[in-house]
Design a protein around this motif. Structure first.
Motif, short mmCIF file in Angstrom:
data_model
loop_
_atom_site.label_atom_id
_atom_site.label_comp_id
_atom_site.label_asym_id
_atom_site.label_seq_id
_atom_site.Cartn_x
_atom_site.Cartn_y
_atom_site.Cartn_z
N PRO A 162 30.23 33.14 38.92
CA PRO A 162 30.86 31.51 38.43
C PRO A 162 32.55 31.67 38.39
O PRO A 162 33.12 30.16 38.61
N LEU A 163 32.98 32.34 38.77
CA LEU A 163 34.42 32.31 39.90
C LEU A 163 34.78 31.25 40.66
O LEU A 163 34.05 31.73 41.71
N ILE A 164 35.85 30.20 40.58
CA ILE A 164 35.81 29.64 41.71
C ILE A 164 37.76 30.23 41.57
O ILE A 164 38.16 30.26 41.37
N TYR A 177 46.83 36.72 46.43
CA TYR A 177 45.65 37.79 45.95
C TYR A 177 44.49 37.16 46.71
O TYR A 177 43.62 38.40 47.73
N CYS A 178 44.09 35.85 47.26
CA CYS A 178 42.59 35.94 47.45
C CYS A 178 42.67 36.70 49.02
O CYS A 178 41.82 36.63 49.51
N LEU A 179 43.79 36.43 49.94
CA LEU A 179 43.88 36.84 51.32
C LEU A 179 44.08 38.54 51.21
O LEU A 179 44.39 39.16 52.36
N ARG A 180 43.73 38.91 50.34
CA ARG A 180 43.96 40.45 50.30
C ARG A 180 42.39 41.38 49.75
O ARG A 180 42.18 41.88 49.03
N LEU A 227 41.85 39.95 46.79
CA LEU A 227 41.26 40.51 45.15
C LEU A 227 41.04 38.63 44.72
O LEU A 227 41.91 38.16 43.66
N ASN A 228 39.72 38.11 44.89
CA ASN A 228 39.43 36.54 44.54
C ASN A 228 39.66 36.50 43.14
O ASN A 228 40.12 35.51 42.46
N HIS A 229 39.25 37.70 41.98
CA HIS A 229 39.39 37.17 40.97
C HIS A 229 40.84 37.20 40.33
O HIS A 229 40.28 37.11 39.50
N LEU A 230 41.26 37.48 40.68
CA LEU A 230 42.85 37.06 40.89
C LEU A 230 43.82 36.49 40.48
O LEU A 230 45.15 36.12 40.73
N CYS A 273 37.34 41.01 34.95
CA CYS A 273 36.35 39.83 36.07
C CYS A 273 35.37 41.15 36.01
O CYS A 273 35.14 42.43 35.88
N TYR A 274 35.20 41.08 37.29
CA TYR A 274 34.94 41.37 38.09
C TYR A 274 34.95 41.11 39.98
O TYR A 274 35.81 39.89 40.84
#
Length: 354
Positions: free
Chosen positions: A96-98, A105-108, A110-113, A297-298
């Motif tokens: 469910p994470l968007i 963080y996404c560029l590394r 670590l999308n859950h952050l 999260c995860y």
């Protein structure tokens, strides 16, 4: 269509809402089978809104009232023109994470952050406790035939538990302590056992939850109200202590027990969320070279791995389930029952019949 909608504190209603509109090219329409009531949902119901936005979310534009449900399995009804990973008729779990895909963080990876992270069922135009939901295609994880609809709805909380264990640096052969035997603690216990722990020890003050863990047959179960858990742990580990601990209770007592039960140079993760500050003894961390690590999260790409492990039969996540309830019972037999300290429920799934 019918859905369970959060309006505010102590206010969840089953009501008619509009069906989702046409798909975008990278979106998927699903008919949810089963959806879990999560600890986050309980916090929102009892004390919210906390995570559910009251003003438009910066990433999704969603705001309360919010269709609930972020732990769910379902059938794919329709896919957008650019979706290739699933097709109509597939069974799936939904991660469910968007995330924005552009922040630090996404560029590394670590999308859950993600700095503007949202979540289906909490800050998105829909959720799994409904007759239909539309989600981005990358959220949809196909289920193999050997994974049931119930197991599929439990992939999300299992991913939380697995990340809590993985972040300890856990390896096959390690001794593991889990403090707190709620749904996440029970799933962490099963995951550590499936991963080859030599011994799993669980500390839980609630007698019903202890009985559930004992019935799993994979752990030594202790009552922290009657047992000196750190002393008992050392007795079970040759005077050393456990290699790693996953603190899943979100309580001061659970955290203290986890740190006191570690061997020197051991690692504990804080998996359960604290609703109040807790204290630790920093000198004890230094003297014994301990590590305390938070988890959130995860990893967003972990669902296929978790699903594959469930498919082997070595991770029987369905054993944590108390019952499947109908959506009309979601308040009385769902939220209120789970919030009752003397209640009999461990993990509940909700079914919305079309």
């Amino acid at each position: 269509m019918r859905a369970a909608v959060y309006h505010g504190k102590n206010d969840v209603r089953v009501e008619e809402v509009a069906e989702p509109g046409p798909l975008g090219p990278r979106e998927v329409r699903l008919r949810p089978y089963l959806s879990g009531i999560c600890g986050t949902d309980l916090h929102e119901y009892a004390a919210g809104p906390i995570v559910i936005p009251t003003a438009p979310h910066p990433l999704t534009g969603a705001a309360a009232p919010q269709v609930l449900g972020h732990e769910f399995s379902g059938e794919v009804l329709e896919v957008g023109g650019e979706v290739t990973g699933v097709r109509a008729g597939d069974r799936a779990a939904v991660m469910p994470l968007i995330y924005c895909g552009q922040c630090y963080y996404c560029l590394r990876g670590l999308n859950h952050l993600c700095t503007t992270m949202a979540c289906t069922g909490l800050s998105w135009q829909g959720g799994g406790i409904s007759e239909q939901v539309v989600v981005p295609g990358h959220q949809v994880c196909p289920l193999p035939g050997s994974v049931s609809d119930i197991q599929g709805a439990l992939v999300e909380p299992t991913a939380v538990a697995a990340y809590g264990v993985d972040r300890t640096g856990f390896r096959a052969g390690d001794t593991v302590l889990v403090t707190g035997a709620g749904p996440i603690g029970a799933l962490a216990t099963l995951y550590a056992h499936a991963g080859g722990a030599s011994t799993v020890i669980v500390s839980e003050p609630n007698a019903r939850r202890r009985a559930l863990i004992e019935a799993l047959g994979v752990a030594v179960v202790l009552d922290p109200l009657a047992d000196d858990v750190p002393d008992t742990v050392r007795a079970l580990t040759g005077g050393i202590g456990v290699d790693v601990a996953a603190e899943c209770s979100g309580s001061q007592g659970g955290l203290s027990v986890a740190l006191a039960s570690l061997r020197a140079h051991g690692t504990a993760t804080q998996v359960g969320l604290h609703v109040a500050p807790a204290t630790i003894d920093p000198m004890a961390l230094s003297n014994r070279d301990l590590s305390l690590i938070g988890t959130w999260c995860y990893p967003v790409h972990d669902f296929p791995r978790i699903t594959a492990l469930i498919a082997t039969g070595r991770l029987p996540v369905e054993k944590v389930l108390t019952e499947v309830i109908g959506v009309d019972d979601i308040v009385a037999r769902g939220f209120e029952r789970l919030l009752d300290p003397a209640g009999d429920a461990q993990k509940l799934l909700v079914r919305v019949d079309s």
